[in-house]
Design a protein around this motif. Structure first.
Motif, PDB file in Angstrom:
ATOM      1  N   UNK A 167       0.814  -1.208   0.000  1.00  0.00           N
ATOM      2  CA  UNK A 167       0.000   0.000   0.000  1.00  0.00           C
ATOM      3  C   UNK A 167       0.851   1.265   0.000  1.00  0.00           C
ATOM      4  N   UNK A 168       1.914   1.281   0.790  1.00  0.00           N
ATOM      5  CA  UNK A 168       2.743   2.478   0.841  1.00  0.00           C
ATOM      6  C   UNK A 168       3.601   2.625  -0.416  1.00  0.00           C
ATOM      7  N   UNK A 169       3.762   1.529  -1.160  1.00  0.00           N
ATOM      8  CA  UNK A 169       4.475   1.583  -2.435  1.00  0.00           C
ATOM      9  C   UNK A 169       3.565   2.093  -3.551  1.00  0.00           C
ATOM     10  N   UNK A 170       2.315   1.684  -3.522  1.00  0.00           N
ATOM     11  CA  UNK A 170       1.409   1.984  -4.630  1.00  0.00           C
ATOM     12  C   UNK A 170       0.603   3.268  -4.437  1.00  0.00           C
ATOM     13  N   UNK A 171       0.517   3.757  -3.182  1.00  0.00           N
ATOM     14  CA  UNK A 171      -0.242   4.963  -2.890  1.00  0.00           C
ATOM     15  C   UNK A 171       0.695   6.070  -2.418  1.00  0.00           C
ATOM     16  N   UNK A 172       0.299   7.317  -2.611  1.00  0.00           N
ATOM     17  CA  UNK A 172       1.060   8.399  -2.006  1.00  0.00           C
ATOM     18  C   UNK A 172       0.909   8.327  -0.496  1.00  0.00           C
ATOM     19  N   UNK A 173       1.817   8.975   0.218  1.00  0.00           N
ATOM     20  CA  UNK A 173       1.813   8.867   1.678  1.00  0.00           C
ATOM     21  C   UNK A 173       0.504   9.351   2.282  1.00  0.00           C
ATOM     22  N   UNK A 174       0.019  10.512   1.858  1.00  0.00           N
ATOM     23  CA  UNK A 174      -1.179  11.046   2.491  1.00  0.00           C
ATOM     24  C   UNK A 174      -2.422  10.241   2.136  1.00  0.00           C
ATOM     25  N   UNK A 175      -2.470   9.699   0.924  1.00  0.00           N
ATOM     26  CA  UNK A 175      -3.584   8.822   0.559  1.00  0.00           C
ATOM     27  C   UNK A 175      -3.532   7.553   1.400  1.00  0.00           C
ATOM     28  N   UNK A 176      -2.331   7.011   1.600  1.00  0.00           N
ATOM     29  CA  UNK A 176      -2.187   5.815   2.438  1.00  0.00           C
ATOM     30  C   UNK A 176      -2.627   6.100   3.865  1.00  0.00           C
ATOM     31  N   UNK A 177      -2.253   7.263   4.400  1.00  0.00           N
ATOM     32  CA  UNK A 177      -2.679   7.636   5.754  1.00  0.00           C
ATOM     33  C   UNK A 177      -4.199   7.664   5.848  1.00  0.00           C
ATOM     34  N   UNK A 178      -4.829   8.320   4.884  1.00  0.00           N
ATOM     35  CA  UNK A 178      -6.290   8.423   4.909  1.00  0.00           C
ATOM     36  C   UNK A 178      -6.948   7.059   4.766  1.00  0.00           C
ATOM     37  N   UNK A 179      -6.453   6.271   3.819  1.00  0.00           N
ATOM     38  CA  UNK A 179      -7.069   4.973   3.561  1.00  0.00           C
ATOM     39  C   UNK A 179      -6.850   3.997   4.714  1.00  0.00           C
ATOM     40  N   UNK A 180      -5.638   3.958   5.256  1.00  0.00           N
ATOM     41  CA  UNK A 180      -5.284   2.934   6.237  1.00  0.00           C
ATOM     42  C   UNK A 180      -5.688   3.281   7.659  1.00  0.00           C
ATOM     43  N   UNK A 181      -5.737   4.574   7.994  1.00  0.00           N
ATOM     44  CA  UNK A 181      -6.039   4.947   9.385  1.00  0.00           C
ATOM     45  C   UNK A 181      -7.475   5.382   9.606  1.00  0.00           C
ATOM     46  N   UNK A 182      -8.237   5.590   8.518  1.00  0.00           N
ATOM     47  CA  UNK A 182      -9.632   6.007   8.689  1.00  0.00           C
ATOM     48  C   UNK A 182     -10.625   5.031   8.072  1.00  0.00           C
ATOM     49  N   UNK A 183     -10.164   4.141   7.188  1.00  0.00           N
ATOM     50  CA  UNK A 183     -11.087   3.249   6.502  1.00  0.00           C
ATOM     51  C   UNK A 183     -11.975   3.976   5.507  1.00  0.00           C
ATOM     52  N   UNK A 184     -11.542   5.136   5.060  1.00  0.00           N
ATOM     53  CA  UNK A 184     -12.351   5.949   4.146  1.00  0.00           C
ATOM     54  C   UNK A 184     -12.770   5.146   2.910  1.00  0.00           C
ATOM     55  N   UNK A 185     -13.997   5.354   2.486  1.00  0.00           N
ATOM     56  CA  UNK A 185     -14.512   4.685   1.285  1.00  0.00           C
ATOM     57  C   UNK A 185     -14.388   5.628   0.084  1.00  0.00           C
ATOM     58  N   UNK A 186     -13.530   5.250  -0.837  1.00  0.00           N
ATOM     59  CA  UNK A 186     -13.284   6.057  -2.019  1.00  0.00           C
ATOM     60  C   UNK A 186     -14.218   5.627  -3.143  1.00  0.00           C
ATOM     61  N   UNK A 187     -15.075   6.536  -3.590  1.00  0.00           N
ATOM     62  CA  UNK A 187     -15.823   6.310  -4.807  1.00  0.00           C
ATOM     63  C   UNK A 187     -14.936   6.576  -6.009  1.00  0.00           C
ATOM     64  N   UNK A 188     -15.461   6.389  -7.195  1.00  0.00           N
ATOM     65  CA  UNK A 188     -14.625   6.443  -8.397  1.00  0.00           C
ATOM     66  C   UNK A 188     -13.942   7.790  -8.583  1.00  0.00           C
ATOM     67  N   UNK A 189     -14.681   8.886  -8.477  1.00  0.00           N
ATOM     68  CA  UNK A 189     -14.080  10.199  -8.720  1.00  0.00           C
ATOM     69  C   UNK A 189     -12.974  10.494  -7.720  1.00  0.00           C
ATOM     70  N   UNK A 190     -13.233  10.207  -6.452  1.00  0.00           N
ATOM     71  CA  UNK A 190     -12.226  10.462  -5.432  1.00  0.00           C
ATOM     72  C   UNK A 190     -11.038   9.519  -5.589  1.00  0.00           C
ATOM     73  N   UNK A 191     -11.312   8.279  -5.991  1.00  0.00           N
ATOM     74  CA  UNK A 191     -10.229   7.320  -6.200  1.00  0.00           C
ATOM     75  C   UNK A 191      -9.327   7.744  -7.346  1.00  0.00           C
ATOM     76  N   UNK A 192      -9.915   8.336  -8.392  1.00  0.00           N
ATOM     77  CA  UNK A 192      -9.107   8.854  -9.501  1.00  0.00           C
ATOM     78  C   UNK A 192      -8.252  10.018  -9.025  1.00  0.00           C
TER      79      UNK A 192
END
Length: 235
Positions: free
Chosen positions: A149-174
Motif C-alpha cells: 500500500x505504501x508503495x502503490x499509494x502516495x503517503x497522504x492517501x495511504x494515511x487516509x485509507x489505512x487509518x480512517x477506513x475511508x470509502x473512495x468512490x470512483x471520482x475520489x479514487x481517480x
C-alpha cells in the motif's frame, strides 16, 4: 470458483464462479480460490503471442478480500494463508503480461489490494467503493500489505485509507491516484478489455524484468513470512 474467458488477445479472469455469473458473490480469498487463481494465471502465462490480463467480477462486489470465516476457523494456518495472499499480489505486480483490474463493485481490504496489484485500474463510476476497513475491524496490516500500500499509494492517501477506513468512490479514487479511470456499470469490463488489448503487444520477455525492477522495493517485503512477531491481531 474463478474462471477464464478470452476476448481476442485479452484473457478475462473472473473472481466469482461461472455458475453464479451475475450474482452478488463476495469473492473472498478461500484457500481453494487462491489455488484456482494461481492455476488460471499459469494458464494465461502459458499462452503464446500478444496477450494481456483483465481481472474482474460480476454483481455488487469485486472482492471483499480475506475469507475471515475460514481464517478464524483455522487459526493455526493463519500465517501460511496470509503468505499465500501476499504471493498473489507479488505475482500480479510482476506478471509477464499487461494487467488491468476492472473494478465492477466494492473492493474492500485484501480485495482492494488485489486491484492495486494490477498495472492499471478501471472503476465503476456510479456505485462501489475502494476501501481498507481494517482500522474498524481491529486488524493490523501485515508487513507485506503495508509495503504494497505504501508503495502503490502516495503517503497522504495511504494515511487516509489505512487509518480512517475511508470509502473512495470512483471520482475520489481517480483524484487520489488509486484508480486510473472510471466507466459506467455496463462498460467497465469493455473499457478495461479495450485498454488491455491496446497493451497486449507489450507482452515481451523484458516486461517481467522491467516490472521486477520497478517494484523491487516492495517485493522483498511481500516475500517476508508472516509470523506471530510481525503480526498480532487486536493490537
Amino acid at each position: 470458483m474463478p474462471y477464464l474467458e478470452r476476448r481476442g488477445d485479452v484473457f478475462v479472469l473472473y473472481l466469482g464462479s461461472e455458475e453464479q455469473h451475475g450474482a452478488d458473490e463476495e469473492n473472498r480469498f478461500h484457500p481453494d480460490v487462491l489455488a484456482r487463481l494461481n492455476a488460471l494465471l499459469d494458464e494465461v502465462e502459458g499462452a503464446e503471442g500478444p496477450a494481456a490480463l483483465v481481472t474482474t467480477a460480476t454483481g455488487k462486489f469485486f472482492s471483499n478480500g480475506l475469507h475471515t470465516d475460514w481464517l478464524f476457523a483455522n487459526p493455526g494456518e493463519m500465517h501460511g494463508y496470509l503468505d499465500s495472499v501476499h504471493a498473489l499480489y507479488a505475482r500480479l505486480l510482476t506478471f509477464p503480461l499487461p494487467t488491468v483490474a476492472a473494478v465492477n463493485g466494492h473492493a474492500f481490504g485484501a480485495g482492494a489490494m488485489l486491484a492495486t496489484s494490477h498495472d492499471f485500474r478501471v472503476m465503476r463510476a456510479d456505485r462501489g467503493y475502494w476501501s481498507l476497513p481494517e482500522i474498524h475491524l481491529g486488524m493490523p496490516f501485515t508487513v507485506a500489505m503495508n509495503a504494497l500500500l505504501t508503495h502503490r499509494l502516495t503517503n497522504q492517501v495511504a494515511v487516509k485509507a489505512m487509518t480512517t477506513g475511508h470509502r473512495f468512490g470512483a471520482d475520489e479514487a481517480i483524484s487520489a491516484g488509486i484508480v486510473d479511470t472510471k466507466a459506467g456499470a455496463d462498460s467497465v469490463l469493455d473499457i478495461a478489455v479495450e485498454q488491455a488489448a491496446g497493451l497486449a503487444a507489450n507482452r515481451k520477455p523484458n516486461l517481467a524484468v522491467i516490472k521486477r525492477a520497478l517494484h523491487g522495493a516492495v517485493l522483498a517485503d511481500l516475500a517476508t513470512p508472516t509470523t506471530p512477531e510481525n503480526l498480532a491481531f487486536g493490537v
